[in-house]
Design a protein around this motif. Structure first.
Motif, PDB file in Angstrom:
ATOM      1  N   ALA A   3       0.844  -1.195   0.000  1.00  0.00           N
ATOM      2  CA  ALA A   3       0.000   0.000   0.000  1.00  0.00           C
ATOM      3  C   ALA A   3       0.878   1.244   0.000  1.00  0.00           C
ATOM      4  N   PRO A   4       0.408   2.291  -0.657  1.00  0.00           N
ATOM      5  CA  PRO A   4       1.206   3.515  -0.647  1.00  0.00           C
ATOM      6  C   PRO A   4       1.293   4.099   0.752  1.00  0.00           C
ATOM      7  N   ARG A   5       2.414   4.709   1.038  1.00  0.00           N
ATOM      8  CA  ARG A   5       2.606   5.335   2.345  1.00  0.00           C
ATOM      9  C   ARG A   5       1.852   6.648   2.405  1.00  0.00           C
ATOM     10  N   GLU A  10      -1.283  13.509   6.264  1.00  0.00           N
ATOM     11  CA  GLU A  10      -2.403  12.560   6.184  1.00  0.00           C
ATOM     12  C   GLU A  10      -2.478  11.696   7.437  1.00  0.00           C
ATOM     13  N   ALA A  11      -1.318  11.247   7.896  1.00  0.00           N
ATOM     14  CA  ALA A  11      -1.283  10.401   9.088  1.00  0.00           C
ATOM     15  C   ALA A  11      -1.730  11.183  10.316  1.00  0.00           C
ATOM     16  N   ARG A  12      -1.273  12.423  10.443  1.00  0.00           N
ATOM     17  CA  ARG A  12      -1.677  13.251  11.590  1.00  0.00           C
ATOM     18  C   ARG A  12      -3.179  13.553  11.541  1.00  0.00           C
ATOM     19  N   VAL A  38       1.567   7.938  14.241  1.00  0.00           N
ATOM     20  CA  VAL A  38       1.819   8.583  12.945  1.00  0.00           C
ATOM     21  C   VAL A  38       2.928   7.834  12.207  1.00  0.00           C
ATOM     22  N   ASP A  39       4.000   7.514  12.903  1.00  0.00           N
ATOM     23  CA  ASP A  39       5.094   6.754  12.279  1.00  0.00           C
ATOM     24  C   ASP A  39       4.623   5.386  11.802  1.00  0.00           C
ATOM     25  N   LEU A  40       3.772   4.747  12.569  1.00  0.00           N
ATOM     26  CA  LEU A  40       3.236   3.438  12.180  1.00  0.00           C
ATOM     27  C   LEU A  40       2.366   3.564  10.930  1.00  0.00           C
ATOM     28  N   ILE A  41       1.490   4.537  10.914  1.00  0.00           N
ATOM     29  CA  ILE A  41       0.613   4.747   9.756  1.00  0.00           C
ATOM     30  C   ILE A  41       1.430   5.056   8.506  1.00  0.00           C
ATOM     31  N   ARG A  42       2.481   5.837   8.662  1.00  0.00           N
ATOM     32  CA  ARG A  42       3.320   6.218   7.521  1.00  0.00           C
ATOM     33  C   ARG A  42       4.208   5.074   7.038  1.00  0.00           C
ATOM     34  N   GLY A  43       4.363   4.033   7.834  1.00  0.00           N
ATOM     35  CA  GLY A  43       5.232   2.933   7.449  1.00  0.00           C
ATOM     36  C   GLY A  43       6.676   3.155   7.843  1.00  0.00           C
ATOM     37  N   VAL A  44       6.924   4.157   8.693  1.00  0.00           N
ATOM     38  CA  VAL A  44       8.282   4.447   9.153  1.00  0.00           C
ATOM     39  C   VAL A  44       8.746   3.375  10.131  1.00  0.00           C
ATOM     40  N   ILE A  45       7.815   2.879  10.946  1.00  0.00           N
ATOM     41  CA  ILE A  45       8.105   1.774  11.864  1.00  0.00           C
ATOM     42  C   ILE A  45       7.097   0.657  11.603  1.00  0.00           C
ATOM     43  N   THR A  46       7.470  -0.545  11.983  1.00  0.00           N
ATOM     44  CA  THR A  46       6.577  -1.693  11.835  1.00  0.00           C
ATOM     45  C   THR A  46       5.775  -1.881  13.122  1.00  0.00           C
ATOM     46  N   ILE A  47       4.787  -2.741  13.064  1.00  0.00           N
ATOM     47  CA  ILE A  47       3.999  -3.048  14.259  1.00  0.00           C
ATOM     48  C   ILE A  47       4.889  -3.678  15.325  1.00  0.00           C
ATOM     49  N   ASP A  48       5.870  -4.462  14.912  1.00  0.00           N
ATOM     50  CA  ASP A  48       6.807  -5.059  15.875  1.00  0.00           C
ATOM     51  C   ASP A  48       7.656  -3.976  16.542  1.00  0.00           C
ATOM     52  N   ASP A  49       8.116  -2.994  15.748  1.00  0.00           N
ATOM     53  CA  ASP A  49       8.860  -1.864  16.320  1.00  0.00           C
ATOM     54  C   ASP A  49       7.984  -1.118  17.322  1.00  0.00           C
ATOM     55  N   PHE A  50       6.754  -0.852  16.922  1.00  0.00           N
ATOM     56  CA  PHE A  50       5.802  -0.129  17.758  1.00  0.00           C
ATOM     57  C   PHE A  50       5.592  -0.853  19.084  1.00  0.00           C
ATOM     58  N   ALA A  51       5.356  -2.159  19.009  1.00  0.00           N
ATOM     59  CA  ALA A  51       5.134  -2.956  20.222  1.00  0.00           C
ATOM     60  C   ALA A  51       6.368  -2.943  21.124  1.00  0.00           C
ATOM     61  N   ALA A  52       7.547  -3.056  20.533  1.00  0.00           N
ATOM     62  CA  ALA A  52       8.780  -3.047  21.323  1.00  0.00           C
ATOM     63  C   ALA A  52       8.987  -1.699  22.012  1.00  0.00           C
TER      64      ALA A  52
END
Length: 63
Positions: A3-5, A10-12, A38-52
């Motif tokens: 999916a496009p980032r 847009e994320a905010r 916002v970083d998660l929505i943009r694809g800057v971090i992954t869900i695993d990064d977010f959880a960590a």
């Protein structure tokens, strides 16, 4: 095909739409959590990064 980032704006905007809903439910999100989302929505971090990140910030150690 991935999916496009989203742009940061847009994320905010997407996060801002959540704020009134959360307020109705009696919840709120810290500015730090909004930035992470916002970083998660943009694809800057992954869900695993977010959880960590949130796990460490809550004081738990990960292996």
């Amino acid at each position: 095909m991935s999916a496009p980032r989203k742009t940061e704006a847009e994320a905010r905007a997407a996060v801002a739409q959540m704020v009134p809903i959360m307020a109705i439910e009696g919840r709120q999100m810290s500015d730090r959590d909004k930035d992470l989302l916002v970083d998660l929505i943009r694809g800057v971090i992954t869900i695993d990064d977010f959880a960590a990140i949130i796990t460490r910030e809550a004081g738990y150690e990960l292996d």
